[in-house]
Motif scaffolding. Structure first.
Motif, short mmCIF file in Angstrom:
data_model
loop_
_atom_site.label_atom_id
_atom_site.label_comp_id
_atom_site.label_asym_id
_atom_site.label_seq_id
_atom_site.Cartn_x
_atom_site.Cartn_y
_atom_site.Cartn_z
N GLN A 62 42.65 33.92 46.73
CA GLN A 62 41.72 34.36 45.69
C GLN A 62 42.36 35.42 44.80
OE1 GLN A 62 38.83 32.68 45.57
NE2 GLN A 62 39.38 31.65 47.49
N LYS A 63 43.36 36.15 45.33
CA LYS A 63 44.00 37.23 44.57
C LYS A 63 45.51 37.08 44.43
CE LYS A 63 42.85 41.47 44.76
NZ LYS A 63 42.57 42.88 45.18
N PRO A 275 41.54 42.36 50.43
CA PRO A 275 41.33 41.67 49.15
C PRO A 275 39.95 41.91 48.57
CG PRO A 275 42.27 40.18 50.78
CD PRO A 275 41.84 41.42 51.51
N SER A 279 36.29 38.31 47.58
CA SER A 279 37.38 37.39 47.90
C SER A 279 37.25 36.84 49.32
CB SER A 279 38.73 38.09 47.74
OG SER A 279 39.00 38.38 46.39
N LYS A 282 34.21 34.35 49.40
CA LYS A 282 34.52 33.13 48.67
C LYS A 282 35.60 32.33 49.39
CE LYS A 282 35.39 31.61 43.90
NZ LYS A 282 36.67 30.89 43.92
N GLY A 283 36.61 33.02 49.93
CA GLY A 283 37.68 32.32 50.64
C GLY A 283 37.17 31.58 51.86
#
Length: 428
Positions: A62-63, A275, A279, A282-283
C-alpha cells in the motif's frame, strides 16, 4: 524457452534438501549480494507462515514497492516470486538461468550443485533487487536457522505456529524444532511469536534474550472482539497497544485470526514505523491466500484446504465445524512423507465418507490403496478413484458438500483443472 529453463531448475531437485547456508551465500555473493539491497520481514513456522507473508506483502505494498517469496506453488513456478501485483516474468527466469548455469555447474567442483530451492531463493532476491523493491516478505522453506532464506537481515522476524512436521531434520521435540525456527532471529531486531505452547515460548524467549531482540507474544499483544463470520468472509476488531483496527477479510478460517494478528504486530514493530491503520486495514482486506479453507463452489458446496499435517487438520476441523452445518465427503490425496494416520484420525471427526485419490507429485504421492489399507478401520465408506479429476467429478455429482484436502499438490492440480485463481491479492 521457459520450459527448458524450468526443466533445468527442477532437475536441481536431485540434490535434495541441504540445511546449510554455504552454497546460498556463495551464489548470492556471485550475483552481488542482492539480499542486502531491500528490507525484509522473515517468516518461519510449520503452519500459517504463507498466510502471514501474504498479509505482510499486501499491507506493505500500500505504501512501498514490495515483493513476496513463498513456496511451494499451486499451479505455476512464477507464483513463488511476486513484486507488487505481478509474478516474476518468464523472461527473467530464462535470463537468470542462462546467466548462471555455468556457475551452478562449476560450483559442483567445490561441494555440489546448488539445490532447486537455493537457486530459486537467490533468483528471488536478485529479482527484487534488480527491480528496486523497498520491502519483501520472505517465507522460510524448511526450518529456519539453516534455511537458504536465512542469509537476510530482516527488520522483523516472525515465528508462526510450530509442529512436528520435518522432525527427522529439525529434531524430535518442540524445543529442538523451535530452536531451528528461532534461528531466523537476528541481533537487535524484534521478533513476533504466534505459537503459545510452553516449550516453544521458552525456547524463543531464550534466543530473543541472547540476541537482545524485543519479543512480542501475540497472546499478550493482541485481543479480538466483535467477531462475525460466514462463508463470505470475516470481520472483527483487533486491539493492540498501538491501535484498534476494524478488520474485514475474505480469507476464511478461525486460524486466520492469529495469522492476521501476527502480521499486524510485525508491521507495528517496523523500525521506520507502521505503514498506518488505513494501509493495514486495506492490505488485509485485499489479501487472498488461495486454498486455505477456500470456497470453490456453493452448489454443491466445495471447499479446498491444503492442510497436510495434524496441527493443520485440527485447525481445519475447528473451522469447518464453525462455518458449515453439512457433513462433507472428504476428497483426499497425500504425500508419502506425511503423518497420514494422525491426519486422517483427526479428519474423521467431520465425516464417515472419504474418496482417496493421487496428488500431482508422482515421485512422492502416497498410493491410495496403501492409504486405504492404513485407515480402513476409521471410515465406514471408502472409495478409491486414483485419477484426481475423475475423483473430483464423482464427488460433486454425488454429494452436496465436498472437502478437498490432504496436499497442496492435489488442491493445486484441481484448481488448475477448474481454472481457479491463485493470485495472493484481491482487487475486485
Amino acid at each position: 524457452m521457459i520450459n527448458g529453463a524450468l526443466d533445468y531448475l527442477y532437475n536441481l531437485k536431485r540434490e535434495g534438501i541441504k540445511l546449510d547456508l554455504t552454497a546460498t551465500q556463495d551464489f548470492a555473493s556471485h550475483v552481488g549480494n542482492p539480499q542486502s539491497k531491500f528490507k525484509t520481514i522473515h517468516i518461519a513456522g510449520t503452519n500459517g507462515k504463507g498466510s502471514i507473508a501474504s498479509y505482510v506483502y499486501n499491507i506493505l505494498r500500500q505504501k512501498y514497492k514490495t515483493g513476496m517469496y513463498t513456496s511451494p506453488h499451486l499451479l505455476d513456478f512464477n507464483e513463488r516470486i511476486i513484486l507488487d501485483l505481478n509474478m516474476i516474468p518468464d523472461s527473467y527466469i530464462i535470463d537468470f538461468m542462462n546467466s548462471n548455469r555455468d556457475y551452478i555447474e562449476n560450483l559442483a567442483t567445490i561441494y555440489r550443485n546448488p539445490t532447486f530451492f537455493e537457486t530459486t531463493t537467490v533468483m528471488a532476491f536478485k529479482y527484487f533487487a534488480d527491480n528496486n523493491a523497498d520491502y519483501a516478505a520472505i517465507e522460510v522453506g524448511l526450518g529456519g536457522r539453516l534455511d537458504s532464506t536465512n542469509i537476510i537481515n530482516p527488520e522483523v522476524s516472525v515465528i508462526a505456529q510450530i509442529g512436528y512436521e520435518h522432525y527427522q531434520r529439525l529434531g524430535c521435540s518442540l524445543t529442538s524444532i523451535a530452536h531451528e525456527k528461532g534461528g531466523i532471529i537476528k541481533n537487535g531486531k524484534p521478533v513476533v511469536l504466534l505459537d503459545n505452547k510452553p516449550e516453544v515460548v521458552a525456547e524463543i524467549t531464550k534466543i530473543a534474550s541472547v540476541r537482545n531482540s524485543k519479543l512480542v507474544k501475540i497472546s499478550d499483544y493482541c485481543s479480538i472482539t466483535d467477531l462475525k463470520f460466514n462463508l463470505d468472509g470475516m470481520s472483527f476488531k483487533l486491539q493492540t497497544p498501538v491501535e484498534e483496527y476494524h478488520i474485514t477479510t475474505s480469507n476464511l478460517g478461525l486460524f486466520q485470526l492469529g495469522n492476521i494478528s501476527t502480521a499486524v504486530a510485525s508491521m507495528e514493530l517496523l523500525p521506520e514505523g507502521s505503514p498506518g491503520k488505513k494501509s493495514i486495514e486495506k492490505g488485509i482486506r485485499e489479501s487472498r491466500w488461495p486454498s486455505r479453507f477456500e470456497v470453490i463452489s456453493r452448489e454443491p458446496l466445495v471447499i479446498m484446504d491444503s492442510s497436510h499435517n495434524p496441527p493443520a487438520a485440527h485447525a481445519l476441523v475447528e473451522t469447518f465445524s464453525n462455518f458449515v452445518t453439512q457433513k462433507p465427503v472428504l476428497l483426499i490425496g497425500m504425500l508419502d512423507d506425511k503423518d497420514y494416520f494422525s491426519y486422517m484420525s483427526i479428519l474423521r471427526k467431520l465425516s464417515d465418507s472419504v474418496i482417496l485419490t493421487t496428488p500431482d507429485e508422482p515421485s512422492r504421492s502416497l498410493d491410495p490403496d496403501a492409504l486405504a489399507a492404513g485407515i480402513g478401520h476409521m471410515f465406514p465408506s471408502i472409495r478409491i478413484i486414483k485419477d484426481p479429476v475423475e475423483a473430483y467429478n464423482f464427488a460433486i455429482q454425488n454429494y452436496s458438500c465436498v472437502l478437498v484436502t490432504g496436499s497442496m499438490y492435489l488442491v493445486g492440480m484441481l484448481k488448475k483443472y477448474l481454472g481457479s485463481s491463485v493470485r495472493p491479492f484481491n482487487m475486485d
